[in-house]
Design a protein around this motif. Structure first.
Motif, PDB file in Angstrom:
ATOM      1  N   ARG A   1      14.496  23.066  22.827  1.00 42.14           N
ATOM      2  CA  ARG A   1      14.680  24.173  22.064  1.00 42.14           C
ATOM      3  C   ARG A   1      14.686  25.766  22.726  1.00 42.14           C
ATOM      4  O   ARG A   1      15.684  27.190  22.399  1.00 42.14           O
ATOM      5  CB  ARG A   1      13.710  24.733  20.590  1.00 42.14           C
ATOM      6  N   HIS A   2      14.370  26.235  23.514  1.00 42.96           N
ATOM      7  CA  HIS A   2      13.566  26.880  24.632  1.00 42.96           C
ATOM      8  C   HIS A   2      15.365  27.249  25.927  1.00 42.96           C
ATOM      9  O   HIS A   2      15.357  27.921  26.846  1.00 42.96           O
ATOM     10  CB  HIS A   2      13.199  27.510  25.575  1.00 42.96           C
TER      11      HIS A   2
ATOM     12  N   ASP B   1      20.169  26.380  26.525  1.00 42.08           N
ATOM     13  CA  ASP B   1      21.133  26.947  25.914  1.00 42.08           C
ATOM     14  C   ASP B   1      22.102  25.426  26.379  1.00 42.08           C
ATOM     15  O   ASP B   1      22.525  25.471  26.250  1.00 42.08           O
ATOM     16  CB  ASP B   1      21.611  28.075  26.547  1.00 42.08           C
TER      17      ASP B   1
ATOM     18  N   GLU C   1       7.897  26.057  20.055  1.00 44.02           N
ATOM     19  CA  GLU C   1       8.368  26.158  18.479  1.00 44.02           C
ATOM     20  C   GLU C   1       8.423  27.843  18.631  1.00 44.02           C
ATOM     21  O   GLU C   1       9.163  28.334  17.619  1.00 44.02           O
ATOM     22  CB  GLU C   1       7.320  25.944  17.626  1.00 44.02           C
TER      23      GLU C   1
ATOM     24  N   PHE D   1      11.055  30.671  18.417  1.00 43.07           N
ATOM     25  CA  PHE D   1      12.462  29.667  19.041  1.00 43.07           C
ATOM     26  C   PHE D   1      13.210  28.969  17.949  1.00 43.07           C
ATOM     27  O   PHE D   1      12.658  27.939  17.745  1.00 43.07           O
ATOM     28  CB  PHE D   1      12.549  28.394  20.669  1.00 43.07           C
TER      29      PHE D   1
ATOM     30  N   ARG E   1      18.665  29.972  16.959  1.00 37.45           N
ATOM     31  CA  ARG E   1      19.488  30.031  17.782  1.00 37.45           C
ATOM     32  C   ARG E   1      20.676  29.124  18.540  1.00 37.45           C
ATOM     33  O   ARG E   1      21.468  29.009  19.058  1.00 37.45           O
ATOM     34  CB  ARG E   1      18.105  29.741  18.319  1.00 37.45           C
TER      35      ARG E   1
END
Length: 371
Positions: free
Chosen positions: A159-160, A162, A188, A191, A195
């Motif tokens: 999740r952090h 791209d 978590e 983030f 996003r």
């Protein structure tokens, strides 16, 4: 309820390990055998903190009991480091399935993030293929031994980073070849799923299911984003949905509560919660309620009517098994076999499978529990 030296326990004379189980929240890089870590690390010239398997298992347990998800996640640096080759990934996946079979699991979804396994020169597609090869080897070995298991991949995006849309497309490309769903993992707090909205939009357009880590290191807002932005069909942990439940009165076992709008939605729509009791203690996910298993809101969520499921999260870090998690819950909350069966039926109904195959799992569970 004593857990014997083989990690088993009994209720009414029935071995919990022998009962059919469903595992929905089980990380591949969180379930590597310590002996395998040492062997693969030695071959790759990677330093390990302990060179004895039992001692390394102790190290993982100590490092994971920090009460912080961020610190807990650092233990994965070692397991991921030994999973950077096709041979390493295949071996870990095969042994992972072997361990599931030994634990009485008949269906499992194993989650992992291919983007973390490219340092040895593998492509994303090659990494997924290596894991699928190991899964199939494990399934074949189980069948040859008279034990059947089915294991699907949950392809996770971090999740952090791209790469979520790229990983979502990877997951869809492996549909019907081993991948059954998508997930996001990693830190978590800070983030949110919003996003990664583009990736979730793509998955929704492809009708590809997603479960989302939410309600572990962050609270109600994270769960809300998982449901709205992520279109989550299940909540990875989701334990902090209990923050949206207000206790009105409490008289012994009679507890009256008021559900907030989010908690009411999750309960009424039977959105499954992938609860992992031991892990939730280790990461501090239940810190608002206490620091021992009896403080875990698992029983509250169960009694109020949420679709609770029981999971290990990370077998190595928590030094646990699904059998052990069920035994701990039964001992703590005085559950009987009917309760444990309910948790398995909830998990079977939540599996990312066609309804006909979910119904088959339900029949196997009912048969195994003696219904």
């Amino acid at each position: 309820m004593p857990i014997d030296q083989n990690g088993d326990a009994r209720i009414g004379g029935v071995s919990l390990r022998s009962l059919p189980k469903i595992s929905l929240h089980d990380h591949l890089d969180g379930g590597v055998r310590p002996a395998t870590i040492i062997e693969l690390a030695d071959a790759a010239g990677i330093e390990v903190p302990e060179h004895d398997a039992a001692a390394l298992g102790d190290w993982f347990a100590r490092q994971s009991d920090s009460g912080s998800l961020v610190e807990y996640l650092k233990t994965f640096d070692l397991t991921i480091a030994v999973m950077q080759t096709r041979e390493g990934l295949t071996r870990v996946a095969r042994e992972f399935v072997d361990d599931l079979v030994a634990d009485g699991v008949i269906y499992a979804e194993v989650r992992w993030a291919p983007e973390q396994h490219l340092n040895g020169g593998l492509s994303l597609d090659e990494a997924v293929a290596a894991v699928q090869e190991g899964i199939e080897q494990g399934q074949d070995a189980a069948h040859a031994a008279g034990r059947d298991i089915r294991v699907g991949q949950l392809i996770s995006a971090m999740r952090h980073t791209d790469r979520a849309l790229e990983i979502a497309k990877l997951a869809v490309s492996w549909r019907d070849r081993g991948a059954v769903g998508f997930d996001i993992a990693g830190p978590e707090d800070g983030f949110p799923p919003s996003r990664l909205r583009e990736a979730f939009d793509y998955l929704a357009a492809e009708f590809f299911p997603a479960t989302v880590h939410a309600g572990e290191a962050a609270g109600v807002d994270s769960i809300r984003s998982a449901l709205i932005d992520g279109r989550a069909l299940r909540l990875g942990h989701g334990v902090r949905v209990a923050e949206d439940i207000e206790t009105i009165s409490e008289d012994g076992d009679d507890v009256q509560v008021r559900l907030g709008s989010l908690a009411q939605w999750v309960r009424d729509r039977e959105i499954p919660l992938e609860l992992s009791p031991s892990s939730n203690l280790q990461t501090g996910a239940i810190a608002a309620w206490g620091n021992v298993l009896a403080d875990h809101p698992f029983d509250l969520l169960y009694q109020v009517g949420f679709a609770v499921t029981v999971n290990v999260d990370n077998r190595t870090m928590s030094r646990t098994s699904l059998t052990r998690e069920l035994a701990l819950l039964a001992e703590t909350f005085d559950y009987d076999l009917a309760d444990l069966e309910t948790f398995q039926l909830n998990a079977a109904a939540a599996a990312f499978l066609p309804i006909e195959e979910r119904e088959e799992l339900i029949e196997l569970i009912a048969e195994g529990f003696g219904d």
